[in-house]
Scaffold this motif. Sequence first.
Motif, PDB file in Angstrom:
ATOM      1  N   GLN A 150     -43.550  -9.285  18.883  1.00 55.69           N
ATOM      2  CA  GLN A 150     -44.007  -8.425  17.767  1.00 55.69           C
ATOM      3  C   GLN A 150     -43.289  -8.504  16.508  1.00 55.69           C
ATOM      4  OE1 GLN A 150     -42.877  -4.582  19.353  1.00 55.69           O
ATOM      5  NE2 GLN A 150     -44.788  -4.262  20.692  1.00 55.69           N
ATOM      6  N   GLN A 151     -44.282  -8.166  15.407  1.00 49.98           N
ATOM      7  CA  GLN A 151     -43.402  -8.229  14.004  1.00 49.98           C
ATOM      8  C   GLN A 151     -42.153  -7.557  14.025  1.00 49.98           C
ATOM      9  OE1 GLN A 151     -45.221  -6.288  10.505  1.00 49.98           O
ATOM     10  NE2 GLN A 151     -45.535  -8.618  10.156  1.00 49.98           N
ATOM     11  N   VAL A 152     -41.200  -8.058  13.565  1.00 49.77           N
ATOM     12  CA  VAL A 152     -39.842  -7.444  13.036  1.00 49.77           C
ATOM     13  C   VAL A 152     -39.702  -6.962  11.802  1.00 49.77           C
ATOM     14  CG1 VAL A 152     -37.592  -7.929  13.601  1.00 49.77           C
ATOM     15  CG2 VAL A 152     -38.865  -8.707  15.262  1.00 49.77           C
ATOM     16  N   VAL A 153     -39.461  -5.837  11.345  1.00 51.34           N
ATOM     17  CA  VAL A 153     -39.181  -5.684   9.907  1.00 51.34           C
ATOM     18  C   VAL A 153     -37.586  -5.238   9.867  1.00 51.34           C
ATOM     19  CG1 VAL A 153     -39.797  -3.750   8.182  1.00 51.34           C
ATOM     20  CG2 VAL A 153     -41.400  -4.361  10.031  1.00 51.34           C
ATOM     21  N   LEU A 154     -37.082  -6.074   8.757  1.00 50.38           N
ATOM     22  CA  LEU A 154     -35.741  -6.010   8.482  1.00 50.38           C
ATOM     23  C   LEU A 154     -35.692  -5.654   7.122  1.00 50.38           C
ATOM     24  CD1 LEU A 154     -34.907  -9.427   9.757  1.00 50.38           C
ATOM     25  CD2 LEU A 154     -34.410  -7.202  11.042  1.00 50.38           C
ATOM     26  N   ARG A 155     -35.003  -4.243   6.856  1.00 45.40           N
ATOM     27  CA  ARG A 155     -34.879  -3.822   5.759  1.00 45.40           C
ATOM     28  C   ARG A 155     -33.235  -3.666   5.085  1.00 45.40           C
ATOM     29  NH1 ARG A 155     -39.271  -0.613   4.689  1.00 45.40           N
ATOM     30  NH2 ARG A 155     -40.656  -0.420   6.337  1.00 45.40           N
ATOM     31  N   THR A 156     -33.238  -4.101   3.950  1.00 47.20           N
ATOM     32  CA  THR A 156     -31.980  -4.277   3.358  1.00 47.20           C
ATOM     33  C   THR A 156     -31.453  -2.962   3.059  1.00 47.20           C
ATOM     34  OG1 THR A 156     -32.097  -6.540   2.429  1.00 47.20           O
ATOM     35  CG2 THR A 156     -30.408  -5.090   1.332  1.00 47.20           C
TER      36      THR A 156
END
Length: 528
Positions: A150-156
Motif C-alpha cells: 500500500q502507499q506509504v506516507v512519510l511526513r517530516t
Amino acid sequence: MRAGGIETVRRILCIFPRYTSSFGTFEYAYPLTDGVKAFMPPQGLLLIAAYLPANWPVRFVDENIRAATNEDFEWAEAVLVSGMHIQRQQMNDICRRAHAFDLAVAIGGPSVSACPDYYPSFDYLHVGELGDATDELIARLARDPSRPAQQVVLRTADRVPMTEFPIPAYELAEIKRYFLGSIQYSSGCPYQCEFCDIPGLYGRNPRLKTPQQITAELDKLVECGVTGSVYFVDDNFIGNRKAAVDLLPHLIEWQKKTGYVVRLACEATLNIAKRPEILEKMREAFFVTIFCGIETPDPDALKAMHKDHNMMVPILEGVHIINQYGMEVVSGIIMGLDTDKPETGEALLAFVDESKIPLLTINLLQALPKTPLWDRLTRENRLIDDDSRDSNVDFLLPYEQVVNSWRKCMEVAYQPEKLYARYQYQVDFTYANRLKVPVTPEQKSWANIKRGLIMLRNIFWKVGVLGDYRKVFWKFALSRLRHGDIEGLIASAMIGHHLIMFARAASGGQQNASNYSMRLREASVPAE
Ligand code: SF4
C-alpha cells in the motif's frame, strides 16, 4: 551531511519531470544558445541525491534534457521524483513508466507536500522537507526496495538544519545544458501574501545555510561548468535582512577571488529599495537582476492581497532606485484579482511603459492549496475545478473579459518596438551603473569565445535574417556592437526573442494565462 550507517547498496534513479511551456522558463531562447535545453538545475532532487548514503549509486535524469530510458529503469532499484504543481501530470507519468518495470517510486518536493492526494499511484509520499521522513525512506528502501503493498506516507516532523545540508549533487547534472545556475541560501518568508504558498510550506521564519556553504556551492557550480548567471532561488533574499547582510561580504570576496566569474540574480521584495546598504553590497557582489513580485501597480489591490510592504516606497521610485545600483528589475504581475476593474489592463500597460521593466511575468490569478486565498475562495464557493479554463478562480469580472484583457496586455507589452525600447533604457540607465569587472582569463578562453560566436551566429540568423522584427533588432544590435557590448547584445536578444514569441503565442490563445494552469498541459510530451 549524508544519511549514514547503511550497509546495503541500492541503485537510485532520480528523475526530474519535464516542464510545460511557460513564460518564465525561456524555452524560445534555447535555440539561440549553444545547446541549452532546460531552465535551472532542480535544487530539491539534487539535494536528496547528495543526501543518499555515499555508497549508493545515483543516476539523475532531467527530462527537460533527455527522457529516462528503458536502460535507466532496468538499472535502477528504486525511483525518486520531485516537482511542482505544474509538473503534476508529468510526475504521474514517470510513476506509470517506473511501475511498468515494477520499481518502487517515491515522490517529494513542494507539490506533494501541499497536496498528497494528487499522487495516489506513488508507493512513497515524502511530505515536507529533508528530515526524518527522508531517513525513514532511505531505511525502508535499504531493507526492501520492492513496491510496498500500500502507499506509504512519510511526513517530516524533524527537519535537517540547513546548516547541515550537503552541497547539491551538481556533478550529476549537465550544468552546461541549463539556462541559469541555481543556488539556495534561505527558505521561507516572513510575509503572508494572500495568494502565496511559501509561508504555509516553508514557514515565516527563514531558515539559513552559512555563507561558507554558499561559497563552497558556488565553487562546485563553477567546477561543474556553470557560466553566465547563478540565481538565488530563495523565496525572498531579504526575508531575513541580517542574513543577507552577513552573506554579501562573502559573495564580494568570492567574486573578487574568482574574477567575477558569474553574474548573480535573486528574488526579493520591493522594499529592498529602502536598503541602500544592501543594494550597494549587492552591486559589489555583481548582482545584476532582482525578481520583485510587484503583482499590481494598484495600491487597493496590494492592500487586499496583504502585500502592503510593496508600498513602503512608491513602486516606480523603488524600481528606479534598484536600477541605479545596476540591477534590472524583473516583475511578477497578476491579473484577475478581485480588485480588478475593466480599466485594469490599460493601467497595467501604462505601468509597463513608465517602469521600463523589460520582463514582466503577467499571469492570471490561480489559487494554490495551502494559501489564505484558497481558503477564502473555498468559503466563498469560488474555486472552479475545470481544466479547460486558464484559472481555477471564479473572477468577479466575467471570465472572458479577464482572459481577453490578459491577452491584450501580453500582445501590447511585448510588441518588439516597445520591448526593445525598454531594453535600450536599461542599457542607458541601469547597465551603465553596474560594476566594471575585469575580463577574466576564462572569458578570454577559446571555449568562451567559441560559445559567444555560436550564439551570435544563431541570433543573427534566426532573428536578424529570418525574424520578422529584424529592423527593430538591428537598430538595437548595431548600437550595442558599436559600444563593443557583445554580452549585453546576446543577453537582451535571447530573452527578448523568448518574450516576443511567447507573448505572440499567448495572445493567440496558444499558451497558458497562468503558470499554474492545467490548460494545454495535456499536449506536453516527454523529452525525446
Ligand atoms: S513576499 Fe513573496 S515569498 Fe513572501 S509571502 Fe509574499 S509572495 Fe510569498
